[in-house]
Design a protein around this motif. Sequence first.
Motif, PDB file in Angstrom:
ATOM      1  N   LYS A  82      39.028  27.639  47.283  1.00  0.00           N
ATOM      2  CA  LYS A  82      40.003  27.655  46.195  1.00  0.00           C
ATOM      3  C   LYS A  82      39.394  28.241  44.920  1.00  0.00           C
ATOM      4  N   ILE A  83      38.137  27.927  44.682  1.00  0.00           N
ATOM      5  CA  ILE A  83      37.523  28.383  43.428  1.00  0.00           C
ATOM      6  C   ILE A  83      37.373  29.907  43.380  1.00  0.00           C
ATOM      7  N   PRO A  84      36.720  30.507  44.399  1.00  0.00           N
ATOM      8  CA  PRO A  84      36.687  31.984  44.357  1.00  0.00           C
ATOM      9  C   PRO A  84      38.083  32.608  44.361  1.00  0.00           C
ATOM     10  N   ALA A  85      39.031  31.980  45.059  1.00  0.00           N
ATOM     11  CA  ALA A  85      40.382  32.545  45.092  1.00  0.00           C
ATOM     12  C   ALA A  85      40.992  32.546  43.702  1.00  0.00           C
ATOM     13  N   LEU A  86      40.856  31.414  43.004  1.00  0.00           N
ATOM     14  CA  LEU A  86      41.408  31.346  41.655  1.00  0.00           C
ATOM     15  C   LEU A  86      40.678  32.289  40.708  1.00  0.00           C
ATOM     16  N   PHE A  87      39.377  32.454  40.948  1.00  0.00           N
ATOM     17  CA  PHE A  87      38.600  33.370  40.114  1.00  0.00           C
ATOM     18  C   PHE A  87      39.132  34.798  40.279  1.00  0.00           C
TER      19      PHE A  87
END
Lengths: 530, 349
Positions: free
Chosen positions: A291-296
């Motif tokens: 989720k974190i890289p995706a949101l980034f």
Amino acid sequence: MTDATPAARSRRAGRSNPPWYLLIAPAAVAVVMLVPLVYLVVRATEADAATLAALVLRRRNLELLGNTLLLTGGVVAATTLIALPLAWLVVRTDIPAVRLVTFLGVLPLSVPGYVMAYALLSLGGNYGFLARVLGIVVARPAGYWGALAALTLYCFPYVFLNVRASLAGMDASLEESARSMGYGHREVLRRVILPHLTPALFSGWLIVAIYVLGDFGAIALMRYEVFSYAIYTQYSGAFDRTYAAWLSLMLLALAMVPVLLEGRLLRGARYARTGTGVARSLRRIRLGAWKIPALFFVAVVVTGSIGLPFGILAYWLSVRPPWTELARVGQAFLYSAGAAAPAAISTVLVALPIAYLRVRHPSPLSHTAERLAYVGYALPPLSLALAMVFFSLRLARPLYQSLPLLVVAYMISFLALAMGPIRASLLQAPRRLEEAARSLGFSPFAAFVRTVVPLLRRGMFASTGLVFVVAMKELPIAFLLAPTGYVTLSLAVFSRTSEAMHVEAAPYAAAIVLFSSLFVGLLLRHEGKE
Amino acid sequence: MTLSSRSTYGWTAALLLLLLTALPVAAAGRAEPGAAEPAQRELTIYSGRGESLVAPLVESFESKTGIRVSIRYAGTAELAVLLAEEGTRTPADLFWAQDAGALGALSGEGLLADLPAHLYEALPDIYRSTTGRWLATSGRARVLAYSPQRVDETEFPESVFDLAAPEYRGRVGWAPTNGSFQAFVTAMRVVHGEAATADWLRAMQANDVQAYRNNTTQVEAIAAGEIDFALVNNYYLLRFTAADPGYPVDQRFFADNDIGNLVNIAGLGVLRASRRTDEAIAFAEFLLSHEAQAYFTGTVYEYPVRADVDPDEQLESFETLLDASPRVDLDALEDLEGTLSLLRETGLL
């Protein structure tokens, strides 16, 4: 016709004659698309051979064409790298705030090209934002990479919208059966998902490619020299229509290469659901730690494509607050919407039967009509507008510089934009549903309205949105064909930037972005349940 | 499915409603010639000049004369091409252009009417056409813009030809696709000949001159530090400094009579096909009036065409401008095709 095997019979049934009224739209499109071609040929034949040779056969055209192709390829690749993952994230994963992310993925479309170019340009340099606020001097983007960045940042939604509509309509059972046959994630992606996305990707690529081939504004601000330079300077530098017609025809020929190629590649492709009529929604993939890289990724895309242009608009607006201009802005908006809304709706209504024929009744006629839709889009808008001037003054004088004629010109220019999403949805709509409705005694039209139209909803909404937003920004056609005194938002913007008054233009540019995004938001809200 | 299709129809109906409400509003904006009271005098203008500049002037003209004006705003080049395409069928009465080349081209195609001599008799040579078919409404001088930080007082060139010298290598900007630059090249061809102009263009390229889109972007490039000098029209910088007094760019003329100081114009012509020439001439008279001339120079920093209107205080005086400007027949500036061929031959386009 002597062949009587069941397969052949069913093939013939597939090519059954369409109802006559479905042929009106493609026939009209074929005729209407010929109008600008006839005009250009009329003008082109006025040329003198020696001048023509000096203009058309010079070496520099090759250089310019080379630059154009490099840029087109680059932008197609870069928009895909943004749009494909973004579409997958919003359709297939549990990424938070799906609606917002989707909305933000479409929004850059509403940004006028010059605003995007200026946003990038005003970051760097001795007197740029970074230097004045943070004290960092970075070089301003320029040349190939500058043009690539600017175009990619506001063109990727074309690919995003197409791919998203296609991904969302994909049948769950296909993917499930692939998995049950032991395919892993990667293989499902490569052997099931990507092949089904090809029509959507192709139509998105086509739109982006043709846009890049014809763009002059943002590319010129980035100081990259491309073929559209030559056309623009022929009209604007020499006030000449003869050689500009030759150059326009050359550009059109260039643009028709991918158009024909796409048609060939897609011929015979079948993507319809095979199971029951209603597609089951797919389980969304849990992103978990991803989720974190995706949101980034989303944050980077949004910052570049929306943050930058909104930032510069906000800066211009802060220099001189727009309150005294609001009445004029409101009037200009009504004018813009008064042209863009009918253009969007009628374009979609014309695109629908053409796409339907192409998918359900493939024939040389339906194929040609569909490909011809791209002629209007691939023509330099100024040439298209001049053709409309030429013909309407001679054949339909009362319509000259009237709103209906402007809307028709927009329909010619933007029909191709509406084709992609509708075609992608149609390809996925199972034919059996219609057949079932027919067997229950519905007329072909009623069967279509009751079974197919609901499945086309997403595609039709995407198409309406595309045409509306692009028509809001349109300039060269409005220059020539809008009723006199009909100052739309984009005309108001031009009329100020042409005198180097960016601050004065900002309220109108901001209104284009604001109203386009409101419209896109409305469409997304009503397009269907997630 | 029924539910979803019903809301599709609802939504379509809402859109159609929006459309139906927008249409009459939109249609109301369209001037219907002759549809109002029969006595109403009207005028249709194609304006290459921007709305924010033109609209206040037109309001003043309307209230003074009672003539109702409809205006089409667009680029000067697009309008010139449109007028050529419309030919005698044009609905326009008057064309207000950003440069002499567009007016010359239309005059050359026989689309402009002869103007009454009283309009231009009092104007200096640099502001009128020898054909009597168009006249200047304001003057716009070519100047050398520069960076006061990076350019030393000793470095200023006497002539635009000097910019091909090694000390200016990579430091100069120009705009080959821009109309005002092309008019300047045309003037150079007229005054100094084809060969000298071609040599200069090639020497500049060899000197790593930087190409930009237009005047504005060159001024911005100086501020950004990409170039130190630029060949631009005089008023763009002043529009920047009006918004930002600290803007780090300055400008000056070359030596008197240098071709680099060409004075181009914004001007107007009356369409031969117009049946409202009285109204068009009234508008021309109005634009040459003291009020309109003072407005031009005060609002957009262009030079007034009348000696009895003082240029804005940031501009040079009327006499200084006349001394600085080279003597060029503005009608000769219509040979744009020749300039484009030269720019193509030298690989600039």
